[in-house]
Design a protein around this motif. Structure first.
Motif, PDB file in Angstrom:
ATOM      1  N   ALA A   1      11.351   1.819  -9.301  1.00 49.49           N
ATOM      2  CA  ALA A   1      10.323   1.540  -8.790  1.00 49.49           C
ATOM      3  C   ALA A   1      10.008   2.275  -7.475  1.00 49.49           C
ATOM      4  O   ALA A   1       8.906   2.490  -7.052  1.00 49.49           O
ATOM      5  CB  ALA A   1      10.250  -0.184  -8.484  1.00 49.49           C
ATOM      6  N   GLY A   2      11.177   2.399  -6.741  1.00 47.33           N
ATOM      7  CA  GLY A   2      11.174   3.176  -5.343  1.00 47.33           C
ATOM      8  C   GLY A   2      10.741   4.474  -5.563  1.00 47.33           C
ATOM      9  O   GLY A   2      10.050   5.117  -4.832  1.00 47.33           O
ATOM     10  N   ARG A   3      11.468   5.076  -6.782  1.00 44.23           N
ATOM     11  CA  ARG A   3      11.005   6.704  -6.902  1.00 44.23           C
ATOM     12  C   ARG A   3       9.554   6.725  -7.302  1.00 44.23           C
ATOM     13  O   ARG A   3       8.876   7.713  -6.988  1.00 44.23           O
ATOM     14  CB  ARG A   3      11.982   7.014  -7.880  1.00 44.23           C
ATOM     15  CG  ARG A   3      13.285   7.228  -7.733  1.00 44.23           C
ATOM     16  CD  ARG A   3      14.142   8.354  -8.283  1.00 44.23           C
ATOM     17  NE  ARG A   3      15.549   8.141  -7.559  1.00 44.23           N
ATOM     18  CZ  ARG A   3      16.664   7.851  -8.561  1.00 44.23           C
ATOM     19  NH1 ARG A   3      16.685   7.308 -10.077  1.00 44.23           N
ATOM     20  NH2 ARG A   3      17.866   7.739  -7.868  1.00 44.23           N
ATOM     21  N   PHE A   4       9.106   5.799  -7.947  1.00 42.89           N
ATOM     22  CA  PHE A   4       7.673   5.955  -8.684  1.00 42.89           C
ATOM     23  C   PHE A   4       6.635   5.440  -7.638  1.00 42.89           C
ATOM     24  O   PHE A   4       5.859   5.852  -7.732  1.00 42.89           O
ATOM     25  CB  PHE A   4       7.757   5.222  -9.829  1.00 42.89           C
ATOM     26  CG  PHE A   4       6.354   4.880 -10.502  1.00 42.89           C
ATOM     27  CD1 PHE A   4       5.818   6.016 -11.330  1.00 42.89           C
ATOM     28  CD2 PHE A   4       5.776   3.923 -10.500  1.00 42.89           C
ATOM     29  CE1 PHE A   4       4.695   6.035 -11.875  1.00 42.89           C
ATOM     30  CE2 PHE A   4       4.378   3.678 -11.032  1.00 42.89           C
ATOM     31  CZ  PHE A   4       3.701   4.805 -11.590  1.00 42.89           C
ATOM     32  N   GLY A   5       7.127   4.534  -6.677  1.00 43.52           N
ATOM     33  CA  GLY A   5       6.211   4.146  -5.814  1.00 43.52           C
ATOM     34  C   GLY A   5       6.332   4.696  -4.247  1.00 43.52           C
ATOM     35  O   GLY A   5       6.107   5.776  -4.076  1.00 43.52           O
TER      36      GLY A   5
ATOM     37  N   SER B   1       0.865  -0.905  -0.054  1.00 44.09           N
ATOM     38  CA  SER B   1       0.016   0.241   0.094  1.00 44.09           C
ATOM     39  C   SER B   1       0.966   1.074  -0.046  1.00 44.09           C
ATOM     40  O   SER B   1       1.723   1.484   0.879  1.00 44.09           O
ATOM     41  CB  SER B   1      -0.865  -0.029   1.254  1.00 44.09           C
ATOM     42  OG  SER B   1      -1.614  -1.169   1.384  1.00 44.09           O
ATOM     43  N   TRP B   2       0.373   2.055  -0.940  1.00 44.89           N
ATOM     44  CA  TRP B   2       1.445   3.430  -0.764  1.00 44.89           C
ATOM     45  C   TRP B   2       0.505   4.671  -0.364  1.00 44.89           C
ATOM     46  O   TRP B   2      -0.666   4.637  -0.635  1.00 44.89           O
ATOM     47  CB  TRP B   2       1.620   3.748  -2.425  1.00 44.89           C
ATOM     48  CG  TRP B   2       2.636   2.853  -3.138  1.00 44.89           C
ATOM     49  CD1 TRP B   2       3.744   2.163  -2.331  1.00 44.89           C
ATOM     50  CD2 TRP B   2       2.912   2.479  -4.387  1.00 44.89           C
ATOM     51  NE1 TRP B   2       4.497   1.435  -3.280  1.00 44.89           N
ATOM     52  CE2 TRP B   2       4.077   1.767  -4.360  1.00 44.89           C
ATOM     53  CE3 TRP B   2       2.341   2.805  -5.585  1.00 44.89           C
ATOM     54  CZ2 TRP B   2       4.696   1.223  -5.610  1.00 44.89           C
ATOM     55  CZ3 TRP B   2       2.859   2.399  -6.680  1.00 44.89           C
ATOM     56  CH2 TRP B   2       4.005   1.463  -6.713  1.00 44.89           C
ATOM     57  N   GLY B   3       1.292   5.567   0.447  1.00 40.96           N
ATOM     58  CA  GLY B   3       0.690   6.913   0.585  1.00 40.96           C
ATOM     59  C   GLY B   3       2.082   7.678   0.136  1.00 40.96           C
ATOM     60  O   GLY B   3       3.073   7.204  -0.025  1.00 40.96           O
ATOM     61  N   PRO B   4       1.782   9.129   0.449  1.00 39.79           N
ATOM     62  CA  PRO B   4       3.003  10.041  -0.213  1.00 39.79           C
ATOM     63  C   PRO B   4       4.241   9.606   0.645  1.00 39.79           C
ATOM     64  O   PRO B   4       4.056   9.956   2.037  1.00 39.79           O
ATOM     65  CB  PRO B   4       2.347  11.485   0.202  1.00 39.79           C
ATOM     66  CG  PRO B   4       0.924  10.880   0.475  1.00 39.79           C
ATOM     67  CD  PRO B   4       0.667   9.896   0.932  1.00 39.79           C
ATOM     68  N   GLY B   5       5.425   9.346  -0.084  1.00 37.22           N
ATOM     69  CA  GLY B   5       6.473   8.956   0.672  1.00 37.22           C
ATOM     70  C   GLY B   5       6.433   7.764   1.586  1.00 37.22           C
ATOM     71  O   GLY B   5       7.352   7.916   2.323  1.00 37.22           O
ATOM     72  N   ALA B   6       5.666   6.851   1.473  1.00 28.22           N
ATOM     73  CA  ALA B   6       5.477   5.811   2.400  1.00 28.22           C
ATOM     74  C   ALA B   6       4.931   4.672   1.910  1.00 28.22           C
ATOM     75  O   ALA B   6       4.012   4.725   0.866  1.00 28.22           O
ATOM     76  CB  ALA B   6       4.527   6.267   3.686  1.00 28.22           C
ATOM     77  N   GLU B   7       5.252   3.451   2.219  1.00 28.91           N
ATOM     78  CA  GLU B   7       4.717   2.131   2.023  1.00 28.91           C
ATOM     79  C   GLU B   7       4.436   1.410   3.084  1.00 28.91           C
ATOM     80  O   GLU B   7       5.327   1.116   4.043  1.00 28.91           O
ATOM     81  CB  GLU B   7       5.824   1.625   0.940  1.00 28.91           C
ATOM     82  CG  GLU B   7       5.451  -0.001   0.360  1.00 28.91           C
ATOM     83  CD  GLU B   7       6.314  -0.434  -0.661  1.00 28.91           C
ATOM     84  OE1 GLU B   7       6.854   0.518  -1.536  1.00 28.91           O
ATOM     85  OE2 GLU B   7       6.598  -1.402  -0.682  1.00 28.91           O
TER      86      GLU B   7
ATOM     87  N   VAL C   1       1.475  11.946  -6.952  1.00 26.91           N
ATOM     88  CA  VAL C   1       0.829  10.802  -6.283  1.00 26.91           C
ATOM     89  C   VAL C   1      -0.546  10.364  -7.042  1.00 26.91           C
ATOM     90  O   VAL C   1      -0.857   9.227  -7.322  1.00 26.91           O
ATOM     91  CB  VAL C   1       0.603  10.883  -4.804  1.00 26.91           C
ATOM     92  CG1 VAL C   1      -0.272   9.692  -4.385  1.00 26.91           C
ATOM     93  CG2 VAL C   1       2.076  10.819  -4.219  1.00 26.91           C
ATOM     94  N   ALA C   2      -1.225  11.544  -7.178  1.00 25.92           N
ATOM     95  CA  ALA C   2      -2.543  11.261  -7.615  1.00 25.92           C
ATOM     96  C   ALA C   2      -2.422  10.862  -9.237  1.00 25.92           C
ATOM     97  O   ALA C   2      -3.362  10.142  -9.883  1.00 25.92           O
ATOM     98  CB  ALA C   2      -3.468  12.551  -7.718  1.00 25.92           C
TER      99      ALA C   2
ATOM    100  N   THR D   1      -3.859   7.278 -10.689  1.00 24.12           N
ATOM    101  CA  THR D   1      -4.805   6.977 -11.730  1.00 24.12           C
ATOM    102  C   THR D   1      -4.172   6.351 -12.728  1.00 24.12           C
ATOM    103  O   THR D   1      -4.801   5.143 -13.209  1.00 24.12           O
ATOM    104  CB  THR D   1      -5.043   8.559 -12.106  1.00 24.12           C
ATOM    105  OG1 THR D   1      -5.658   9.334 -11.120  1.00 24.12           O
ATOM    106  CG2 THR D   1      -6.268   8.595 -13.510  1.00 24.12           C
ATOM    107  N   ALA D   2      -3.039   6.443 -13.175  1.00 24.99           N
ATOM    108  CA  ALA D   2      -2.336   5.620 -14.130  1.00 24.99           C
ATOM    109  C   ALA D   2      -2.377   4.240 -13.781  1.00 24.99           C
ATOM    110  O   ALA D   2      -2.514   3.336 -14.839  1.00 24.99           O
ATOM    111  CB  ALA D   2      -0.954   6.229 -14.375  1.00 24.99           C
TER     112      ALA D   2
END
Ligand SMILES: Cc1cc2nc3c(=O)[nH]c(=O)nc-3n(C[C@H](O)[C@H](O)[C@H](O)COP(=O)(O)OP(=O)(O)OC[C@H]3O[C@@H](n4cnc5c(N)ncnc54)[C@H](O)[C@@H]3O)c2cc1C
Length: 388
Positions: free
Chosen positions: A345-349, A199-205, A358-359, A363-364
């Motif tokens: 993957a880390g930068r995008f995630g 699960s992803w949030g801003p700057g967090a997983e 993030v939005a 969406t993508a």
């Protein structure tokens, strides 16, 4: 076959896999591990299809599958629990031939250890110096009984992120750097069924992976300066992830104090120009420490081991420079590509934090068809061991 002898520096997952691969091809192996006991940290591991297949080649697939939990990764959610991307388990098995596997690190480590002759494993043996010429290599190491030296046909540097073997034989290499994120992880008893998912949030997983036997491995990662610590790590995580979707608060609430590991994530940002010098081959994190975003670090180490075993299949007499050159050729481009993809993957995630970015990403991801997401995952998981 003549008495071909390999010294493996480091008894982690990479070193034990290498020792086993060589042992299965008739080599005598000596594993030198600096810790007083051979063990792994108390957390879990995701093994993607490529890693599971590499373990099959080492003859351990069935045992590791029995000791872990096989499942296709469920997918990616946002912090409110909305699915952004889901993996079709049946299609995944169809494309990759096997599910991914969640396993306790200690289980995998024990399985590897038990497949090796006990006499080959040496603890409290800290390697201090390595030398190589075209035909032989030697290591000098420290033991409680004093210094020792071993000469062998092959030395495998599997001594991890801060490899002494790498520092000594590749002195120009700058070594590992901080990747910008810190991770926390724990393996806990958790009987409720939970999909393997992130699960992803801003700057967090936050990630969760069932690892079999009523146990679950969770991890959390945040953008953070290196070297930090909280007086109570678990309390800080409960605060930070307390309003994330179920079952994240319950997992943190069910985690006993004292079992959470905290690690700053380091990786080799500058790729090595070679994994081989004379009769020394680097393997695992020593060769290509990568960020954990693709869950591939240990998998790449096990692949390295399988390929090293294959190129050494004819023993030391059949080990011309070209054989180790083949190891380098087969392993370096792939493992370095995986390491680069893991950073991306880390930068995008996990590391993405600007709300608009993030939005857009979310969406993508929601609009990406499942089969396309699976294809991008299969890109690195679809590895086949060398024939023979
Ligand atoms: C937070 C986190 C999560 C991860 N999640 C995953 C995942 O889900 N899936 C995955 O595939 N990978 C994952 N990884 C990566 C994986 O843990 C590593 O890539 C893997 O464990 C590397 O194994 P290794 O044997 O190369 O190195 P290590 O495990 O570091 O082993 C090196 C060994 O060498 C010994 N040693 C060091 N120096 C010496 C010396 N001088 N003499 C003798 N012995 C020495 C050490 O004591 C150690 O036992 C993750 C990593 C992190 C940090």
């Amino acid at each position: 076959m003549s008495d071909s002898h390999a010294v493996v520096v480091g008894g982690g997952i990479g070193g034990l896999s290498a020792a086993l691969a060589l042992h299965r091809h008739g080599w005598r192996v000596t594993v030198l591990e600096r810790a007083p006991e051979l063990r792994e940290v108390g957390a879990g591991l995701s093994l993607m299809a490529n890693a599971v297949r590499a373990l099959d080649t080492l003859g351990l697939g069935p045992t590791v599958r029995r000791g872990g939990h096989g499942e296709a990764p469920g997918g990616i959610r946002n912090r409110h629990g909305r699915w952004l991307s889901r993996v079709d388990a049946t299609e995944m098995v169809r494309q990759l031939g096997t599910t991914a596997l969640g396993v306790h690190r200690a289980t995998l480590h024990r399985t590897l250890r038990e497949a090796l002759p006990a006499s080959s494993l040496h603890t409290s043996a800290t390697v201090e110096h390595v030398e190589s010429d075209p035909d032989r290599a030697s290591v000098r190491y420290r033991t409680p009984d004093g210094p020792r030296t071993l000469t062998a046909d092959l030395v495998v540097g599997a001594d991890g992120l801060r490899s002494r073997v790498r520092a000594q034989l590749w002195p120009q290499h700058p070594g590992p750097v901080y990747a910008g994120s810190t991770a926390w992880r724990a393996a806990i008893a958790f009987a409720d069924p939970v999909p393997a998912a992130i699960s992803w949030g801003p700057g967090a997983e936050f990630g969760m992976v069932p690892i079999g036997d009523g146990q679950l491995y969770w991890y959390a990662a945040l953008n953070a300066p290196p070297g930090g610590h909280a007086p109570d790590e678990l309390a800080a995580l409960r605060e930070r992830f307390g309003d994330w979707h179920d079952p994240i608060p319950a997992l943190l609430a069910g985690t006993p104090p004292g079992v959470v590991l905290r690690n700053d994530i380091h990786h080799l940002a500058v790729p090595l120009p070679s994994y081989v010098r004379g009769r020394v081959a680097l393997l695992g994190d020593a060769a290509h420490a990568m960020t954990p975003n693709l869950g591939q670090g240990a998998g790449q180490a096990i692949e390295d081991a399988v390929v090293l075993g294959a190129v050494c299949a004819n023993g030391a007499e059949g080990l011309p420079a070209a054989a180790l050159g083949a190891y380098d050729e087969q392993r370096r481009p792939r493992s370095q590509a995986v390491a680069r993809a893991s950073v991306t993957a880390g930068r995008f995630g996990q590391q993405l934090r600007h709300p608009i970015a993030v939005a857009m990403r979310d969406t993508a991801l929601r609009l990406t068809p499942g089969r396309v997401a699976l294809r991008s995952m299969a890109r690195y998981a679809d590895w086949r061991p060398p024939a023979g």
